[in-house]
Design an enzyme around this catalytic site. Structure first.
Site, PDB file in Angstrom:
ATOM      1  N   GLU A  90      -5.520   4.919  -1.005  1.00 58.21           N
ATOM      2  CA  GLU A  90      -4.860   6.141  -0.555  1.00 58.21           C
ATOM      3  C   GLU A  90      -3.397   5.886  -0.226  1.00 58.21           C
ATOM      4  O   GLU A  90      -2.548   6.775  -0.370  1.00 58.21           O
ATOM      5  CB  GLU A  90      -5.622   6.728   0.634  1.00 58.21           C
ATOM      6  CG  GLU A  90      -7.061   7.065   0.230  1.00 58.21           C
ATOM      7  CD  GLU A  90      -7.844   7.838   1.267  1.00 58.21           C
ATOM      8  OE1 GLU A  90      -7.521   7.737   2.457  1.00 58.21           O
ATOM      9  OE2 GLU A  90      -8.777   8.549   0.864  1.00 58.21           O
TER      10      GLU A  90
ATOM     11  N   VAL B  88      -6.126   0.184  -0.087  1.00 54.25           N
ATOM     12  CA  VAL B  88      -4.906   0.517  -0.841  1.00 54.25           C
ATOM     13  C   VAL B  88      -5.017   1.849  -1.585  1.00 54.25           C
ATOM     14  O   VAL B  88      -4.007   2.428  -1.975  1.00 54.25           O
ATOM     15  CB  VAL B  88      -4.545  -0.570  -1.879  1.00 54.25           C
ATOM     16  CG1 VAL B  88      -4.252  -1.885  -1.189  1.00 54.25           C
ATOM     17  CG2 VAL B  88      -5.640  -0.749  -2.922  1.00 54.25           C
TER      18      VAL B  88
ATOM     19  N   PRO C 122      -5.842  -8.180  -7.851  1.00 49.86           N
ATOM     20  CA  PRO C 122      -4.584  -7.499  -8.154  1.00 49.86           C
ATOM     21  C   PRO C 122      -4.678  -6.523  -9.326  1.00 49.86           C
ATOM     22  O   PRO C 122      -3.874  -5.594  -9.404  1.00 49.86           O
ATOM     23  CB  PRO C 122      -3.615  -8.644  -8.483  1.00 49.86           C
ATOM     24  CG  PRO C 122      -4.432  -9.867  -8.627  1.00 49.86           C
ATOM     25  CD  PRO C 122      -5.724  -9.649  -7.916  1.00 49.86           C
TER      26      PRO C 122
ATOM     27  N   GLN D 190      -5.553   1.216  -8.633  1.00 44.48           N
ATOM     28  CA  GLN D 190      -5.622   2.207  -7.558  1.00 44.48           C
ATOM     29  C   GLN D 190      -4.246   2.768  -7.247  1.00 44.48           C
ATOM     30  O   GLN D 190      -4.088   3.965  -7.057  1.00 44.48           O
ATOM     31  CB  GLN D 190      -6.209   1.547  -6.301  1.00 44.48           C
ATOM     32  CG  GLN D 190      -7.701   1.388  -6.358  1.00 44.48           C
ATOM     33  CD  GLN D 190      -8.370   2.733  -6.381  1.00 44.48           C
ATOM     34  OE1 GLN D 190      -8.373   3.455  -5.393  1.00 44.48           O
ATOM     35  NE2 GLN D 190      -8.895   3.119  -7.518  1.00 44.48           N
TER      36      GLN D 190
ATOM     37  N   GLY E 148     -13.530   1.718   1.686  1.00 45.95           N
ATOM     38  CA  GLY E 148     -14.638   1.161   0.913  1.00 45.95           C
ATOM     39  C   GLY E 148     -14.512  -0.320   0.619  1.00 45.95           C
ATOM     40  O   GLY E 148     -15.460  -1.092   0.820  1.00 45.95           O
TER      41      GLY E 148
ATOM     42  N   ARG F 239      -4.968  -8.459   2.644  1.00 45.49           N
ATOM     43  CA  ARG F 239      -5.298  -9.270   1.465  1.00 45.49           C
ATOM     44  C   ARG F 239      -5.662  -8.363   0.290  1.00 45.49           C
ATOM     45  O   ARG F 239      -6.435  -7.413   0.444  1.00 45.49           O
ATOM     46  CB  ARG F 239      -6.468 -10.192   1.817  1.00 45.49           C
ATOM     47  CG  ARG F 239      -6.985 -10.987   0.643  1.00 45.49           C
ATOM     48  CD  ARG F 239      -8.005 -12.014   1.099  1.00 45.49           C
ATOM     49  NE  ARG F 239      -7.327 -13.183   1.649  1.00 45.49           N
ATOM     50  CZ  ARG F 239      -7.861 -14.019   2.536  1.00 45.49           C
ATOM     51  NH1 ARG F 239      -9.075 -13.796   3.028  1.00 45.49           N
ATOM     52  NH2 ARG F 239      -7.186 -15.071   2.968  1.00 45.49           N
TER      53      ARG F 239
ATOM     54  N   GLY G 131     -13.754  10.757  -7.765  1.00 44.21           N
ATOM     55  CA  GLY G 131     -14.225  11.620  -6.688  1.00 44.21           C
ATOM     56  C   GLY G 131     -13.074  12.180  -5.873  1.00 44.21           C
ATOM     57  O   GLY G 131     -12.985  13.371  -5.655  1.00 44.21           O
TER      58      GLY G 131
END
Lengths: 734, 316
Positions: free
Chosen positions: A694, A692, A621, A627, A513, A617, A244
């Site tokens: 972005e 994370v 991983p 991401q 999110g 946190r 998206g």
């Protein structure tokens, strides 16, 4: 639950499931083709027809008439629904441009009709037969020209357009070393893999829509408003989403057209946006022109920092908030930021992954590199020297956690930063080699998020929330959270997402999110634990949920026994207190890039990339790394190739397909390394996580620009950093 | 896409006679370009003649020591052919620089020659384009023209020819063999195969209606260092901003053709003659009549520098 105080120890801190490198629980569905994406629903509500959308041929003006007689006669055609047929419609809350309805054309490829036929090919063929008469009006399409008449916007996504601390002008004037440069970033397209698509089916006055949406509840409300029906009459489902990047945050026209068309023919209708329509029909990241001024003492302390940004949008739109990070990233007693907005008649500008920070850091982190060079300092040392542990505009607000310097140091060590030479000093074959660094920064945003959990007598814990998984791994981290809370292995947890019948979540956007939706699941699980404890007569605060059992003192009861034959349910959500006002919550990182630039042609190719991230946190991983590397890839595209080319005469993005809008291909992406700092931020949420998704994009493009400078000695300030901007500055080769 | 009828030819003769009897017909081979254009209604044939089963899929030695490449030889097969790799490596290199593995598996030798421009205005049926709709005007002229032609252009069209393969063939002096509807055969030097846009940019080759390409021939090997250097913004899967197909002999003489700069593979005898003098002289001779736009003026410099890279590689 309301999260008002920093989190104390809680069951998540056990980290038996949360934080573990667990593979995606939906991975098997995806690789075996069983995960249904929006266009892949086949007849869930009876045989459907196909709608093909038609986009406006002009950028601004009015439709005088639509002659659909020839199209209507074309084989297989069932119905043609035009924007004139449905008339003016309420727009809904979240979009700037109207999606469909009425005669006004606000931008190129705005939807003007949907042709409905038995087959996709019939609908597409008939669509070409529509004869549309327009009254075209002149528009403004150039940001460079629009900048001259740009105005101060009312606000910028809820933030002040201007900020000022101390005496910026005076401090800049008297600074020993100064920089004053202009940078620009182009319009960018989300270009997610899955095009927007919807299947709409009516049952009386109730609509069910299978679609591809990041934000179920936002879409549901805006769709109902556009259709003029009650929100409660709309059911929306979006269990799997093929990317998206912000392009599916707000209701899109495929949903509107499918709904109108299905109503018109009394049968379900499926509509997808053809790829060539996406760039101009939907939203994009707006271009910016940015001016950055930095003043410092000779020893490198910043005394003045100013960042101004100009962007454009349709009337009623928002600026691209490219100055936001400059308010927070570096120290300096005298500061100013300002955003100005031009009215442009291009398609709607809106959020794309790390809106604001991504283009803002593309400029700021080049400026920091330039300033370091003027000072004769290493760019890492310059950044570290100007670190701040408090909000520099409001020093009473400390950062909850900030380890930018740690990221820079660790990255420098791992990347071999000490081997970086002077600009233009390293060559291998025909390639000039250089290294660049940039800081990564993105705020941590908080939205309410709710969920429902149910433990049945077979010991399966089912989570339901309208949270979406846009490829990020929501299914997996939500399952991890629920498993941790109830002391179950992850294979006892089932997760159902993306359905408007479930409790409303934060949705997917703004890297909020993961932290918010798992916090909502945490809250629902607490309720379930209370219900279980109450049933057993335990004090829930003291009960321990572990290994499929609940324990209190020397009493141990299997969970399956505890919930009984009917199972037990917990439902709750998280809401947020004022911790994000009293404190500043942000995520930090450092990007390192090594590039090679062909000394003949100026082609830039990435050789190595490293990101070091400090983001609270890390819930998983594997998915977190995905991401970051995906974001780094997007940063490569943003640096080197991605630009929606504006035709300033005709007012549209010309290169509106994936042949013309070049995103990176496999051959562009080298080895990427990601390191996460070991953190847990008790101010962020009970989960102690932050985003994370972005952060991984923020700063990447500037690191590439800085690496190109280190390779060649050519300083580029206008993205994308293509060879035509560099060639005349490269050394002679003939 | 407009509805169309379809038939399959199993011999060249049959294909040619099918075409002769139907003026709205188009031949389809790999379809890697034509199908895209049909989906967008830029091409609207009412009838397709499938020529994938006519044979012509061999690469054979010719009497004069060259090669005859059947029209239906796939790009993958041509690039991998041992004779091509040994004696005409510039062609092999050009082929693998183009498209993707999947596309090269489908795309044919003849189809590659006939692929159409990737000008974005040609692809957007809302925009004027003399190539798509003769007389409607050229949107690229004065518009987004960073990738467009700099030489051999006209007021009517500044589109480029997108093929990599054809650039190498131009450097190798390939010839195109055809058969017409009446059965007559002819051989067209590749220099005369593609046209400059002039006032009729919609007519891209000198093929007659229904004329069928049967083969491309290469003359006997000319030796030399053979180099194909394609310059693009991303590392793969992009059309050339500029490309150079060069054959350089040990004494520094040679020949070169340029891609990404014109409506056809661009080669000038005067420029070949300057090759020994260096990249600057040769590039300037090749582009002496260039009329770039503001956005694509960089290509003049880029051609010179890319040719420089090719000559450096030839020496090294």
């Amino acid at each position: 639950m309301k999260f008002e105080k920093p989190a104390e120890m809680n069951p998540i801190d056990r980290m038996k499931v949360v934080g573990q490198p667990i593979r995606r629980i939906d991975g098997e569905l995806k690789v075996s083709g069983q995960a249904k994406y929006a266009y892949e629903w086949h007849d869930p509500a009876g045989s459907h027809a196909y709608g093909y959308p038609v986009g406006s041929a002009i950028a601004k003006g009015r439709i005088l008439s639509i002659d659909s007689k020839a199209a209507q006669r074309s084989p297989g055609v069932l119905k043609i629904v035009t924007t004139l047929d449905v008339g003016d419609r309420e727009k809904g809350k979240f979009n700037t441009a109207k999606l469909f309805g009425g005669s006004e054309i606000q931008h190129y490829h705005q939807a003007v009709a949907v042709v409905v036929a038995e087959t996709f090919e019939q609908a597409r063929e008939a669509a070409a037969l529509l004869k549309i008469e327009y009254a075209e009006e002149a528009g403004s399409f150039s940001l460079k020209e629009g900048k001259l008449s740009a105005v101060k916007p009312k606000d910028a996504g809820g933030s002040e357009p201007d900020t000022s601390v101390g005496d910026f002008a005076g401090a800049f004037r008297s600074a020993e070393v100064t920089l004053d440069e202009e940078y620009s970033t182009p319009d960018q397209s989300h270009s997610m893999m899955e095009p927007h698509a919807s299947l709409a089916a009516w049952d009386g006055d109730e609509l069910t829509l299978w679609t591809s949406s990041q934000m179920i509840d936002w879409w549901r409300g805006d769709l109902a408003a556009t259709l003029g029906i009650d929100k409660g009459k709309v059911t929306l489902m979006s269990p799997f989403i093929g990317g998206g990047f912000g392009g599916k945050l707000f209701l899109r026209v495929d949903a509107v057209l499918a709904a109108f068309a299905a109503k018109a023919i009394g049968r379900p209708v499926k509509v997808a946006l053809p790829r060539p329509l996406m760039a101009n029909n939907t939203t994009h990241r707006p271009a910016t022109i940015q001016r950055i001024r930095i003043g410092a003492s000779r020893d490198g302390k910043i005394s003045a920092i100013g960042h101004e940004s100009w962007s454009g949008d349709l009337a009623g739109g928002q600026p691209e908030a490219a100055v936001m990070q400059t308010r927070l990233l570096y120290a300096g007693e005298n500061r100013m930021t300002a955003m100005r907005l031009a009215t442009l008649n291009l398609p709607e500008g809106n959020a794309m992954r790390a809106p604001g920070e991504a283009p803002g850091l593309m400029a700021l982190e080049i400026a920091m590199d330039e300033m370091a060079e003027k000072l004769g300092m290493d760019p890492i040392e310059f950044r570290k020297l100007n670190d701040t542990q408090v909000d520099p505009e409001n020093p009473d607000r400390p950062f909850t956690q900030r380890n930018l310097n740690g990221c820079l140091d660790l990255g420098a060590e791992r990347f071999g930063w000490k081997n970086r030479g002077k600009p233009g000093s390293r060559m291998e074959g025909n390639m000039l080699i250089g290294m660049g660094v940039a800081a990564a920064f993105r705020n941590n945003l908080l939205l309410p998020s709710a969920a429902r959990v149910r433990l049945d007598r077979s010991g399966i814990l089912t989570v339901e929330t309208d949270m979406t998984d846009i490829g990020t791994g929501s299914y997996t981290i939500i399952a991890q959270t629920a498993a941790e809370m109830l002391g179950l292995p992850i294979n006892r947890v089932a997760v159902h997402l993306g359905d408007s019948r479930f409790p409303v979540s934060a949705g997917s956007g703004g890297q909020f999110g993961a932290n918010c939706s798992t916090s909502g699941v945490y809250a629902a699980c607490l309720k379930l634990r209370e219900a279980i404890a109450a049933k057993l007569g335990f004090n829930s605060a003291d009960a321990v949920f572990a290994d499929g059992e609940v324990r209190l003192g020397n009493r141990t009861v299997p969970l399956t026994d505890a919930v009984g034959p009917d199972g037990l349910t917990g439902e709750d959500g998280v809401e947020w207190g004022d911790l994000s006002e009293t404190h500043q919550q942000s995520t930090f990182g450092a990007h390192f890039v090594e590039v090679g630039v062909d000394r003949f042609t100026g082609e830039t190719r990435i050789r190595r990339m490293l990101a070091v991230c400090a983001a609270g946190r890390i819930l998983n991983p594997i998915t977190a790394r995905s991401q970051i590397i995906g974001a780094m890839t997007m940063g490569v595209g943003g640096a080197l190739t991605e630009e929606l080319a504006v035709d300033e005469r005709r007012g549209f993005f010309v290169n509106h397909d994936l042949a013309g809008y070049e995103v990176p291909v496999h051959a562009d992406i080298p080895h990427q390394e990601v390191i996460f700092m070991d953190e847990a931020d008790p101010y962020s949420s009970p989960i102690k996580a932050k985003g994370v998704g972005e952060l991984g994009l923020c700063g990447v493009s500037a690191a590439i620009a800085n690496a190109i400078y280190n390779a060649t000695g050519v300083r580029l300030r206008r993205y994308p950093l293509t060879l035509d901007k560099m060639l005349h500055q490269l050394p002679e080769v003939a | 896409m407009k509805a169309f009828t379809y038939e399959r030819a199993t011999s060249v003769q049959q294909a040619v006679s099918m075409a002769a009897s139907n003026p709205d017909a188009r031949f389809i081979a790999g379809g890697t370009n034509l199908l895209d254009l049909m989906k967008l209604q830029i091409e609207t044939p009412l009838h397709l003649i499938d020529i994938n089963h006519v044979g012509l899929d061999k690469i054979e030695a010719t009497d004069d020591g060259g090669l005859r490449i059947g029209a239906m030889v796939r790009n993958t097969a041509l690039a991998a052919d041992e004779h091509v790799r040994r004696d005409y490596s510039v062609l092999s290199r050009a082929l693998v620089a183009g498209a993707s593995g999947q596309l090269r598996n489908k795309a044919t030798t003849a189809g590659n020659l006939l692929q159409r421009t990737r000008c974005p205005y040609f692809y957007d049926t809302n925009q004027p384009c003399n190539k798509r709709q003769p007389g409607s005007g050229c949107s690229a002229f004065g518009g987004f023209s960073r990738q467009h032609a700099v030489v051999g252009t006209s007021e009517a069209c500044i589109a480029t020819h997108p093929s990599d393969m054809a650039i190498a063939m131009r450097a190798l002096d390939a010839k195109v063999e055809t058969v017409k509807g009446d059965g007559t055969r002819r051989t067209i030097p590749i220099a005369d195969f593609h046209r400059l846009p002039g006032d009729t940019p919609h007519i891209e080759t000198n093929l007659e209606r229904g004329e069928f390409i049967t083969a491309v021939t290469l003359p006997a090997p000319i030796g030399g260092k053979q180099i194909y250097r394609k310059v693009r913004d991303r590392a793969s899967y992009a059309f050339a901003l500029v490309s150079i197909a060069a054959v350089v002999q040990p004494d520094g003489t040679g020949r070169f053709a340029i891609g990404g700069v014109a409506h056809k593979p661009w080669r000038m005898g005067e420029a070949d003659a300057q090759l020994k003098a260096g990249a600057r002289e040769a590039a300037r001779a090749a582009l002496a009549d260039a009329r770039p736009t503001e956005q694509n003026r960089y290509k003049l410099d880029l051609v010179e520098r890319t040719l420089g890279a090719a000559l450096a590689e030839a020496k090294g």
